[in-house]
Design a protein around this motif. Structure first.
Motif, PDB file in Angstrom:
ATOM      1  N   LYS A  17       5.098   7.349  -6.891  1.00  0.00           N
ATOM      2  CA  LYS A  17       3.892   7.018  -6.141  1.00  0.00           C
ATOM      3  C   LYS A  17       3.787   5.516  -5.918  1.00  0.00           C
ATOM      4  CE  LYS A  17      -1.141   7.533  -6.235  1.00  0.00           C
ATOM      5  NZ  LYS A  17      -2.314   8.047  -7.000  1.00  0.00           N
ATOM      6  N   GLU A  18       4.151   4.751  -6.940  1.00  0.00           N
ATOM      7  CA  GLU A  18       4.117   3.296  -6.817  1.00  0.00           C
ATOM      8  C   GLU A  18       5.098   2.820  -5.748  1.00  0.00           C
ATOM      9  OE1 GLU A  18       4.784  -0.693  -9.623  1.00  0.00           O
ATOM     10  OE2 GLU A  18       5.153   1.323 -10.424  1.00  0.00           O
ATOM     11  N   PHE A  19       6.290   3.432  -5.733  1.00  0.00           N
ATOM     12  CA  PHE A  19       7.290   3.051  -4.730  1.00  0.00           C
ATOM     13  C   PHE A  19       6.773   3.352  -3.326  1.00  0.00           C
ATOM     14  CE2 PHE A  19      10.821   4.471  -1.987  1.00  0.00           C
ATOM     15  CZ  PHE A  19      11.534   3.284  -1.908  1.00  0.00           C
ATOM     16  N   ARG A  20       6.135   4.482  -3.152  1.00  0.00           N
ATOM     17  CA  ARG A  20       5.603   4.843  -1.842  1.00  0.00           C
ATOM     18  C   ARG A  20       4.514   3.866  -1.400  1.00  0.00           C
ATOM     19  NH1 ARG A  20       6.786  10.085   0.008  1.00  0.00           N
ATOM     20  NH2 ARG A  20       7.934  11.397  -1.483  1.00  0.00           N
ATOM     21  N   GLU A  21       3.662   3.476  -2.337  1.00  0.00           N
ATOM     22  CA  GLU A  21       2.597   2.535  -1.992  1.00  0.00           C
ATOM     23  C   GLU A  21       3.158   1.172  -1.598  1.00  0.00           C
ATOM     24  OE1 GLU A  21       0.106   2.549  -5.420  1.00  0.00           O
ATOM     25  OE2 GLU A  21      -0.938   4.412  -4.878  1.00  0.00           O
ATOM     26  N   LYS A  22       4.183   0.736  -2.299  1.00  0.00           N
ATOM     27  CA  LYS A  22       4.811  -0.547  -1.946  1.00  0.00           C
ATOM     28  C   LYS A  22       5.507  -0.449  -0.597  1.00  0.00           C
ATOM     29  CE  LYS A  22       5.532  -2.396  -6.608  1.00  0.00           C
ATOM     30  NZ  LYS A  22       6.536  -2.850  -7.615  1.00  0.00           N
ATOM     31  N   LEU A  23       6.079   0.714  -0.307  1.00  0.00           N
ATOM     32  CA  LEU A  23       6.738   0.911   0.992  1.00  0.00           C
ATOM     33  C   LEU A  23       5.693   0.902   2.116  1.00  0.00           C
ATOM     34  CD1 LEU A  23       9.702   1.308   1.745  1.00  0.00           C
ATOM     35  CD2 LEU A  23       9.275   3.760   1.878  1.00  0.00           C
ATOM     36  N   ALA A  24       4.534   1.492   1.847  1.00  0.00           N
ATOM     37  CA  ALA A  24       3.464   1.469   2.842  1.00  0.00           C
ATOM     38  C   ALA A  24       2.948   0.043   3.062  1.00  0.00           C
ATOM     39  CB  ALA A  24       2.323   2.381   2.388  1.00  0.00           C
ATOM     40  N   ALA A  25       2.902  -0.731   1.961  1.00  0.00           N
ATOM     41  CA  ALA A  25       2.500  -2.133   2.091  1.00  0.00           C
ATOM     42  C   ALA A  25       3.518  -2.907   2.924  1.00  0.00           C
ATOM     43  CB  ALA A  25       2.342  -2.770   0.704  1.00  0.00           C
ATOM     44  N   GLY A  26       4.801  -2.566   2.773  1.00  0.00           N
ATOM     45  CA  GLY A  26       5.834  -3.202   3.581  1.00  0.00           C
ATOM     46  C   GLY A  26       5.681  -2.847   5.060  1.00  0.00           C
ATOM     47  N   ALA A  27       5.265  -1.620   5.352  1.00  0.00           N
ATOM     48  CA  ALA A  27       5.033  -1.217   6.743  1.00  0.00           C
ATOM     49  C   ALA A  27       3.885  -2.011   7.353  1.00  0.00           C
ATOM     50  CB  ALA A  27       4.739   0.282   6.798  1.00  0.00           C
ATOM     51  N   ARG A  28       2.810  -2.234   6.574  1.00  0.00           N
ATOM     52  CA  ARG A  28       1.701  -3.033   7.081  1.00  0.00           C
ATOM     53  C   ARG A  28       2.125  -4.476   7.319  1.00  0.00           C
ATOM     54  NH1 ARG A  28      -3.470  -2.697   7.823  1.00  0.00           N
ATOM     55  NH2 ARG A  28      -3.530  -0.564   7.034  1.00  0.00           N
ATOM     56  N   LYS A  29       2.996  -5.002   6.469  1.00  0.00           N
ATOM     57  CA  LYS A  29       3.493  -6.367   6.641  1.00  0.00           C
ATOM     58  C   LYS A  29       4.264  -6.485   7.954  1.00  0.00           C
ATOM     59  CE  LYS A  29       6.569  -9.788   4.555  1.00  0.00           C
ATOM     60  NZ  LYS A  29       7.545 -10.056   3.444  1.00  0.00           N
ATOM     61  N   LYS A  30       5.055  -5.472   8.264  1.00  0.00           N
ATOM     62  CA  LYS A  30       5.812  -5.487   9.514  1.00  0.00           C
ATOM     63  C   LYS A  30       4.874  -5.426  10.722  1.00  0.00           C
ATOM     64  CE  LYS A  30      10.003  -5.897   8.093  1.00  0.00           C
ATOM     65  NZ  LYS A  30      10.794  -7.102   8.470  1.00  0.00           N
ATOM     66  N   LEU A  31       3.779  -4.673  10.586  1.00  0.00           N
ATOM     67  CA  LEU A  31       2.815  -4.614  11.681  1.00  0.00           C
ATOM     68  C   LEU A  31       2.170  -5.983  11.908  1.00  0.00           C
ATOM     69  CD1 LEU A  31       1.046  -3.139  13.765  1.00  0.00           C
ATOM     70  CD2 LEU A  31      -0.533  -2.591  11.894  1.00  0.00           C
ATOM     71  N   ASN A  32       1.817  -6.669  10.820  1.00  0.00           N
ATOM     72  CA  ASN A  32       1.205  -7.994  10.964  1.00  0.00           C
ATOM     73  C   ASN A  32       2.160  -8.965  11.642  1.00  0.00           C
ATOM     74  OD1 ASN A  32      -1.169  -7.136   9.730  1.00  0.00           O
ATOM     75  ND2 ASN A  32      -0.467  -7.701   7.675  1.00  0.00           N
TER      76      ASN A  32
END
Length: 320
Positions: free
Chosen positions: A242-257
């Protein structure tokens, strides 16, 4: 003898003239009979030609002529000049249609400007509207659209090929900078996937790319921690928690920014061009104001598209 021959020639000539006169008279008589102007009782003799009384046939003839005139009026055919004029007009129409097709060719930008947004009412004193052909005269609207579309397409490609829970296949298309250009990682180095717990990257084909490969993996937003040993790079594959998935989602938001920053940069570039043209009196103040507002509207449209991509990707990563 000569006198005799002359007399014979004269007699022959006279007889020929008589015969020709008779023939011409007979032809005229036959024509008169066919038309109805000679009395058949005369037998066609000379002096016996008498015209019929006009009151006997005048009514029939006038009615017939009137009918013929009507039929001619009804079945009147256009002259050659009229046909040529019509053909030339048709050719002009075809040319005009072709020109209209070229000038008003539908594009993604023109379609976007024609869209009606329900629920949004025009506010008094708001920014004046501008039509497609006016907008492209003020600035290169089609180029603006292409640049914004490219930035969103790059974000979509990153989400598809890099940011997923399968880290073993995420690095193949990872862009790596080399000598001013970007190349996929699998074109610069050999990637071994034999070990299920880690990836082994061999950068011996392009030794100068090794530092950039390390930097690209760290900045990819995939929550990976590469380790380098000479020209060999080891990338441990984390467990899907779950932690890995959350960090991956945070990486997706970083790419959007990062994508949004690029979109705003494109918007500012074209807004600056419009402002410079206004200062040089190439465009009016109202047109420049309307074009600048439309540039922002178009950019916001692509930012919305990026937000929608992030929402879909986040749901995919978190398994929702």
């Amino acid at each position: 003898s000569l006198l005799q021959e002359n007399k014979m020639l004269k007699s022959l000539t006279t007889s020929c003239l008589r015969h020709s006169t008779r023939l011409s008279y007979q032809c005229q008589s036959s024509r008169a009979l066919s038309v109805g102007w000679m009395d058949p009782a005369s037998g066609g003799k000379q002096g016996g030609c008498c015209l019929l009384r006009p009151q006997v046939i005048s009514g029939q003839w006038s009615r017939g002529m009137a009918k013929k005139g009507k039929s001619k009026a009804k079945s009147s055919k256009p002259s050659i000049d009229d046909l040529i004029d019509e053909l030339s007009d048709d050719e002009d129409d075809v040319v005009d249609e072709d020109q209209d097709t070229v000038v008003f060719k539908e594009t993604e930008l023109s379609k976007f400007l024609k869209q009606k947004h329900p629920g949004k009412k025009a506010v008094k004193g708001s920014v004046p509207s501008i039509k497609y052909h006016e907008f492209v005269e003020v600035t290169n609207g089609e180029s603006l659209w292409r640049e914004l579309q490219t930035a969103v397409d790059n974000l979509k490609s990153t989400y598809m090929h890099q940011l997923n829970v399968r880290s073993s296949t995420s690095l193949d298309e990872l862009p790596v900078m080399l000598e001013g250009d970007k190349y996929p990682l699998n074109e610069l180095a050999a990637i071994s996937k034999k070990d299920p717990k880690k990836l082994i990257i061999d950068a011996s084909a392009f030794p100068e790319a090794a530092p950039n490969i390390m930097a690209s993996i760290r900045e990819s937003g995939m929550n990976l921690n590469p380790q380098q040993d000479g020209l060999t790079i080891f990338v441990p594959i984390p467990k899907v928690t779950k932690e890995f998935r959350e960090k991956l989602a945070a990486g997706a938001r970083k790419k959007l920014n990062e994508c949004k920053d690029e979109l705003r940069s494109i918007q500012n570039k074209y807004a600056k061009i419009v402002s410079e043209r206004e200062l040089s009196d190439e465009v009016s103040k109202d047109d420049a104001r309307a074009a600048d507002a439309l540039i922002k509207v178009i950019t916001d449209n692509f930012i919305t598209a990026g937000d929608q991509l992030l929402m879909a990707k986040t749901n995919e990563i978190l398994g929702k």
